[in-house]
Every structure is written in C-alpha cells, then in structure tokens.
Design a protein around this motif. Structure first.
Motif, PDB file in Angstrom:
ATOM      1  N   MET A  87      44.348  55.093  44.425  1.00 38.24           N
ATOM      2  CA  MET A  87      43.674  53.962  45.464  1.00 38.24           C
ATOM      3  C   MET A  87      43.860  54.289  46.911  1.00 38.24           C
ATOM      4  SD  MET A  87      41.235  50.951  45.629  1.00 38.24           S
ATOM      5  CE  MET A  87      42.640  49.114  45.173  1.00 38.24           C
ATOM      6  N   THR A  88      43.198  54.710  47.979  1.00 39.46           N
ATOM      7  CA  THR A  88      43.334  54.875  49.678  1.00 39.46           C
ATOM      8  C   THR A  88      42.456  53.820  50.294  1.00 39.46           C
ATOM      9  OG1 THR A  88      43.670  56.923  48.954  1.00 39.46           O
ATOM     10  CG2 THR A  88      43.731  56.331  51.426  1.00 39.46           C
ATOM     11  N   VAL A  89      43.371  53.213  50.894  1.00 41.52           N
ATOM     12  CA  VAL A  89      42.476  52.187  51.741  1.00 41.52           C
ATOM     13  C   VAL A  89      42.512  52.118  52.930  1.00 41.52           C
ATOM     14  CG1 VAL A  89      42.614  49.646  52.544  1.00 41.52           C
ATOM     15  CG2 VAL A  89      43.917  49.904  50.137  1.00 41.52           C
ATOM     16  N   ILE A  90      41.346  51.679  53.909  1.00 44.25           N
ATOM     17  CA  ILE A  90      40.910  52.763  54.981  1.00 44.25           C
ATOM     18  C   ILE A  90      41.643  51.298  56.305  1.00 44.25           C
ATOM     19  CG2 ILE A  90      38.893  52.495  56.906  1.00 44.25           C
ATOM     20  CD1 ILE A  90      36.901  52.990  54.719  1.00 44.25           C
ATOM     21  N   ALA A  91      42.306  52.145  56.789  1.00 37.43           N
ATOM     22  CA  ALA A  91      43.131  51.851  57.787  1.00 37.43           C
ATOM     23  C   ALA A  91      42.181  50.693  58.407  1.00 37.43           C
ATOM     24  CB  ALA A  91      44.006  52.021  58.459  1.00 37.43           C
ATOM     25  N   VAL A  92      41.547  51.499  59.193  1.00 37.85           N
ATOM     26  CA  VAL A  92      40.098  50.649  60.224  1.00 37.85           C
ATOM     27  C   VAL A  92      39.172  50.896  60.008  1.00 37.85           C
ATOM     28  CG1 VAL A  92      40.161  50.775  62.284  1.00 37.85           C
ATOM     29  CG2 VAL A  92      42.176  50.920  62.155  1.00 37.85           C
ATOM     30  N   LEU A  93      38.571  50.105  59.605  1.00 39.87           N
ATOM     31  CA  LEU A  93      36.733  50.023  59.219  1.00 39.87           C
ATOM     32  C   LEU A  93      36.137  50.069  60.734  1.00 39.87           C
ATOM     33  CD1 LEU A  93      36.369  47.106  56.295  1.00 39.87           C
ATOM     34  CD2 LEU A  93      36.421  49.790  55.804  1.00 39.87           C
ATOM     35  N   ASN A  94      34.591  50.688  61.232  1.00 40.34           N
ATOM     36  CA  ASN A  94      34.533  51.165  62.269  1.00 40.34           C
ATOM     37  C   ASN A  94      32.965  49.989  62.053  1.00 40.34           C
ATOM     38  OD1 ASN A  94      32.771  52.564  61.391  1.00 40.34           O
ATOM     39  ND2 ASN A  94      33.488  54.864  61.205  1.00 40.34           N
ATOM     40  N   HIS A  95      32.591  50.034  63.397  1.00 33.57           N
ATOM     41  CA  HIS A  95      30.806  49.374  62.891  1.00 33.57           C
ATOM     42  C   HIS A  95      30.575  49.281  62.311  1.00 33.57           C
ATOM     43  CE1 HIS A  95      32.918  47.205  66.723  1.00 33.57           C
ATOM     44  NE2 HIS A  95      32.691  48.300  67.120  1.00 33.57           N
ATOM     45  N   ARG A  96      29.967  50.353  61.884  1.00 36.15           N
ATOM     46  CA  ARG A  96      28.663  50.930  60.806  1.00 36.15           C
ATOM     47  C   ARG A  96      29.180  50.916  59.517  1.00 36.15           C
ATOM     48  NH1 ARG A  96      27.124  57.122  61.423  1.00 36.15           N
ATOM     49  NH2 ARG A  96      26.383  55.957  63.031  1.00 36.15           N
ATOM     50  N   GLN A  97      31.163  50.922  59.335  1.00 36.74           N
ATOM     51  CA  GLN A  97      31.063  50.741  58.052  1.00 36.74           C
ATOM     52  C   GLN A  97      30.888  49.145  57.474  1.00 36.74           C
ATOM     53  OE1 GLN A  97      34.858  52.594  58.524  1.00 36.74           O
ATOM     54  NE2 GLN A  97      33.998  54.282  56.947  1.00 36.74           N
ATOM     55  N   LEU A  98      31.543  48.675  58.592  1.00 33.12           N
ATOM     56  CA  LEU A  98      31.094  47.078  58.826  1.00 33.12           C
ATOM     57  C   LEU A  98      29.934  46.580  58.549  1.00 33.12           C
ATOM     58  CD1 LEU A  98      34.484  45.932  61.540  1.00 33.12           C
ATOM     59  CD2 LEU A  98      34.570  45.837  58.964  1.00 33.12           C
ATOM     60  N   ALA A  99      29.191  46.880  59.538  1.00 40.19           N
ATOM     61  CA  ALA A  99      27.683  46.647  58.936  1.00 40.19           C
ATOM     62  C   ALA A  99      27.734  46.768  57.879  1.00 40.19           C
ATOM     63  CB  ALA A  99      26.687  47.180  59.864  1.00 40.19           C
ATOM     64  N   MET A 100      27.844  47.592  57.293  1.00 40.68           N
ATOM     65  CA  MET A 100      27.726  48.010  55.516  1.00 40.68           C
ATOM     66  C   MET A 100      28.299  46.942  54.999  1.00 40.68           C
ATOM     67  SD  MET A 100      28.244  52.486  55.572  1.00 40.68           S
ATOM     68  CE  MET A 100      27.768  53.238  56.187  1.00 40.68           C
ATOM     69  N   LEU A 101      29.417  46.953  54.654  1.00 41.22           N
ATOM     70  CA  LEU A 101      29.866  45.841  54.096  1.00 41.22           C
ATOM     71  C   LEU A 101      29.148  44.258  54.194  1.00 41.22           C
ATOM     72  CD1 LEU A 101      33.851  46.747  54.782  1.00 41.22           C
ATOM     73  CD2 LEU A 101      32.094  46.674  52.874  1.00 41.22           C
ATOM     74  N   ARG A 102      28.769  44.381  55.064  1.00 41.99           N
ATOM     75  CA  ARG A 102      28.222  42.010  56.024  1.00 41.99           C
ATOM     76  C   ARG A 102      26.682  42.747  55.381  1.00 41.99           C
ATOM     77  NH1 ARG A 102      29.955  43.444  60.815  1.00 41.99           N
ATOM     78  NH2 ARG A 102      28.908  44.635  61.274  1.00 41.99           N
ATOM     79  N   ALA A 103      25.932  44.092  55.273  1.00 42.68           N
ATOM     80  CA  ALA A 103      24.807  44.055  54.027  1.00 42.68           C
ATOM     81  C   ALA A 103      24.769  43.410  52.597  1.00 42.68           C
ATOM     82  CB  ALA A 103      23.654  45.510  54.928  1.00 42.68           C
ATOM     83  N   VAL A 104      26.088  44.938  52.468  1.00 49.95           N
ATOM     84  CA  VAL A 104      26.169  43.906  50.431  1.00 49.95           C
ATOM     85  C   VAL A 104      26.455  42.531  50.530  1.00 49.95           C
ATOM     86  CG1 VAL A 104      27.871  44.730  49.168  1.00 49.95           C
ATOM     87  CG2 VAL A 104      27.338  46.336  50.442  1.00 49.95           C
ATOM     88  N   ALA A 105      27.528  42.169  51.650  1.00 51.13           N
ATOM     89  CA  ALA A 105      28.092  40.790  51.073  1.00 51.13           C
ATOM     90  C   ALA A 105      26.682  39.431  51.575  1.00 51.13           C
ATOM     91  CB  ALA A 105      29.037  40.027  52.122  1.00 51.13           C
TER      92      ALA A 105
END
Length: 80
Positions: free
Chosen positions: A1-19
């Motif tokens: 498994m690879t971890v994304i080092a830095v999440l961009n604003h769009r990826q964070l928005a996706m995670l917030r929508a899931v949350a």
C-alpha cells in the motif's frame, strides 16, 4: 500500500464528503465515486484514495454495484 504524501484540496473535499455520508462508490477494481448522487469530477483521484487505503466501500457488494463509501482509519487521520 502506498500513502499519498500530500492531499490536494479536491482529495480533501472528497474525503470530507465521504465523512459527511454524502458519497457512494462502485464495487470494482477501478471504483467510481459519487457525491450527492452525481459522479465525481476527478475519478483518478477517487481511485487513488481507494488504492492508498484512505476510503473504501462500506458494505461489500457485487461487482458494479453502488454502495456507501466509508473512510478508513487512515482516511479519518488524513482529515485531522
């Protein structure tokens, strides 16, 4: 498994929508993310979030079925 080092604003928005319980995901090796019933505009990032272990399908489902998306522990940590 690879971890994304830095999440961009769009990826964070996706995670917030899931949350926030606003997202669904297709059960597939190349999953598609839906937010508020609409397909996500950046499916590449959505797939990367799944592949790096930040989000997943909440209940298992048949291939192609759309189910509730859920954050993993790693995904929850990324939001804090």
């Amino acid at each position: 498994m690879t971890v994304i080092a830095v999440l961009n604003h769009r990826q964070l928005a996706m995670l917030r929508a899931v949350a926030g319980g606003r997202a669904e995901i297709t059960c597939s090796c190349e999953p598609d993310l839906y937010v508020d019933g609409l397909p996500c505009c950046d499916q590449g990032s959505a797939r990367e979030l799944v592949q790096t272990g930040l989000l997943r399908a909440a209940p298992p489902g048949a291939s192609g079925r759309r189910v509730t998306a859920a954050l993993t522990d790693l995904g929850r940590a990324a939001l804090h």
